[in-house]
Enzyme design. Structure first.
Site, PDB file in Angstrom:
ATOM      1  N   PRO A   1       0.832  -1.216   0.000  1.00  0.00           N
ATOM      2  CA  PRO A   1       0.000   0.000   0.000  1.00  0.00           C
ATOM      3  C   PRO A   1       0.858   1.254   0.000  1.00  0.00           C
ATOM      4  CG  PRO A   1      -0.883  -1.597   1.536  1.00  0.00           C
ATOM      5  CD  PRO A   1       0.428  -2.163   1.059  1.00  0.00           C
ATOM      6  N   CYS A   2       0.459   2.220  -0.813  1.00  0.00           N
ATOM      7  CA  CYS A   2       1.300   3.410  -1.007  1.00  0.00           C
ATOM      8  C   CYS A   2       0.830   4.627  -0.233  1.00  0.00           C
ATOM      9  CB  CYS A   2       1.338   3.760  -2.496  1.00  0.00           C
ATOM     10  SG  CYS A   2      -0.276   4.181  -3.194  1.00  0.00           S
ATOM     11  N   GLN A   3      -0.330   4.557   0.437  1.00  0.00           N
ATOM     12  CA  GLN A   3      -0.875   5.760   1.065  1.00  0.00           C
ATOM     13  C   GLN A   3       0.068   6.343   2.113  1.00  0.00           C
ATOM     14  OE1 GLN A   3      -2.462   2.936   0.622  1.00  0.00           O
ATOM     15  NE2 GLN A   3      -4.431   3.298  -0.348  1.00  0.00           N
TER      16      GLN A   3
ATOM     17  N   PHE B   1       3.166   6.763   1.947  1.00  0.00           N
ATOM     18  CA  PHE B   1       4.208   7.587   1.366  1.00  0.00           C
ATOM     19  C   PHE B   1       3.649   8.837   0.696  1.00  0.00           C
ATOM     20  CE2 PHE B   1       5.754   3.148   1.054  1.00  0.00           C
ATOM     21  CZ  PHE B   1       6.798   3.246   1.957  1.00  0.00           C
TER      22      PHE B   1
ATOM     23  N   ASN C   1       4.498   2.373  -6.937  1.00  0.00           N
ATOM     24  CA  ASN C   1       4.213   3.142  -5.737  1.00  0.00           C
ATOM     25  C   ASN C   1       4.071   4.614  -6.122  1.00  0.00           C
ATOM     26  OD1 ASN C   1       4.203   3.910  -2.796  1.00  0.00           O
ATOM     27  ND2 ASN C   1       4.859   1.779  -2.598  1.00  0.00           N
TER      28      ASN C   1
END
Length: 345
Positions: free
Chosen positions: A80-82, A84, A120
């Site tokens: 999951p990229c949230q 960053f 990402n």
């Protein structure tokens, strides 16, 4: 050669959908979101299930995919990229999901695919994510040649200025001279919102789903916000609102200028997020109509086709579409990997 793929953190399957179109066979996929997995199974492959990433092992994945270590062609998907995202106020270190980078490294090491592909946010290559990117590179550089690219999805035909970091690893014993794909579209010739959604009929006025277009229905919007939309021209946001319609916090000229904003018909959309059906959260009002865009329109702007149906309630669907990798990007990347393997020794 069979172009086999295991997808980790698959979500609704934007990346896998593109990879499937490019020629990959999805042998197994997992995510911790039950409704996203149901969407994946409906549209892409039944070989998917709900799994806890912190508990699943490389041995588990190989068994489910019916493969041995080193046989898999591609391990795709990214944690999951949230955490960053530049919208996270507490920075990357404040989000436990970022630790899944370590899990991803261990899965690559245990499965030993010929290639791995990770996506990402663009900030993953910058201050917020650099420590985790360094960790990934240091953990895998002995076994893989690693390519890191920051892309704008609009440069690859997606009608959206979505910037992302793409990481591709090629196992050192694979002699294939892999080349990262070249851009297919360049500014000012990006695909636009108008080109993408102009063929759609308007969603039913009563709020039900369109009879021929899955997920094409009006979002709930107050009369006050409809009034606000009427004042906003294409490409603009809250600063165009008259003072009596501005929120008290916005009168101080703080915050994101794109909120209460309208898309431009002749430009790409901004990044589609999980709040796309609420123009109070970004530039998500329809370019020509006084409403937010529908889930179907958001999916098209993510480069999903009209036959892809998202399952769940409105919140589930928003999350699935906003978190997805644009399938067109997945397809282009998949074709570049297959081309390298075909041309290699």
């Amino acid at each position: 050669m069979k172009y086999t793929c295991i997808e980790v953190f698959c979500g609704a399957g934007g990346l896998a959908y593109g990879l499937k179109k490019s020629g990959f066979k999805i042998r197994y996929a997992f995510d911790n979101d039950p409704m996203a997995v149901e969407t994946f199974k409906l549209n892409i492959s039944p070989n998917a299930s709900v799994e806890d990433a912190s508990k699943i092992t490389s041995e588990d994945l190989l068994k489910k995919a019916k493969l041995k270590k080193g046989e898999l062609v591609l391990l795709s998907g990214g944690p999951p990229c949230q955490g960053f995202s530049r919208q996270k106020k507490d920075g990357a270190n404040g989000d436990k999901r970022n630790r899944l980078i370590v899990k991803y490294i261990r899965l690559v090491q245990g499965i030993a695919p010929k290639f791995f592909l990770m996506e990402n946010v663009d900030t993953f290559k910058k201050k917020r994510g650099k420590a985790y990117l360094d960790l990934l590179q240091h953990g895998l550089e002995n076994d893989y040649n690693i390519i890191v690219r920051e892309i704008n999805c609009a440069d690859f035909g997606v009608p959206q200025t979505r910037k992302r970091t793409i990481i591709i690893g090629i196992r050192n014993d694979i002699d294939c001279n892999y080349k990262f794909p070249k851009e297919t579209h360049k500014y000012p010739n990006w695909r636009t919102v108008g080109q993408t959604i102009k063929m759609l009929e308007a969603p039913p006025a009563d709020g039900i789903e369109h009879h021929d277009l899955p997920n094409h229905c009006l979002a709930n919007i107050t009369e006050k916000n409809i009034e606000r939309i009427k004042y906003v021209p294409q490409g603009s946001g809250r600063k165009c609102l008259p003072k009596q319609l501005q929120l008290p916090c916005h009168k101080k000229k703080t915050g994101w200028p794109d909120v209460y904003g309208r898309m431009s018909w002749d430009k790409p959309a901004p990044t589609i997020t999980g709040g796309f059906d609420n123009f109070t959260r970004g530039r998500f009002a329809h370019p020509r109509e006084h409403r937010s865009i529908t889930a179907r329109e958001a999916a098209l702007l993510q480069s999903f086709d009209n036959g892809f149906r998202f399952l769940g309630n409105k919140g589930d669907i928003r999350k699935q579409i906003g978190n997805a990798v644009p399938p067109l990007v997945g397809e282009i990347l998949g074709k570049s990997i297959i081309k390298a393997l075909k041309n290699g020794k």
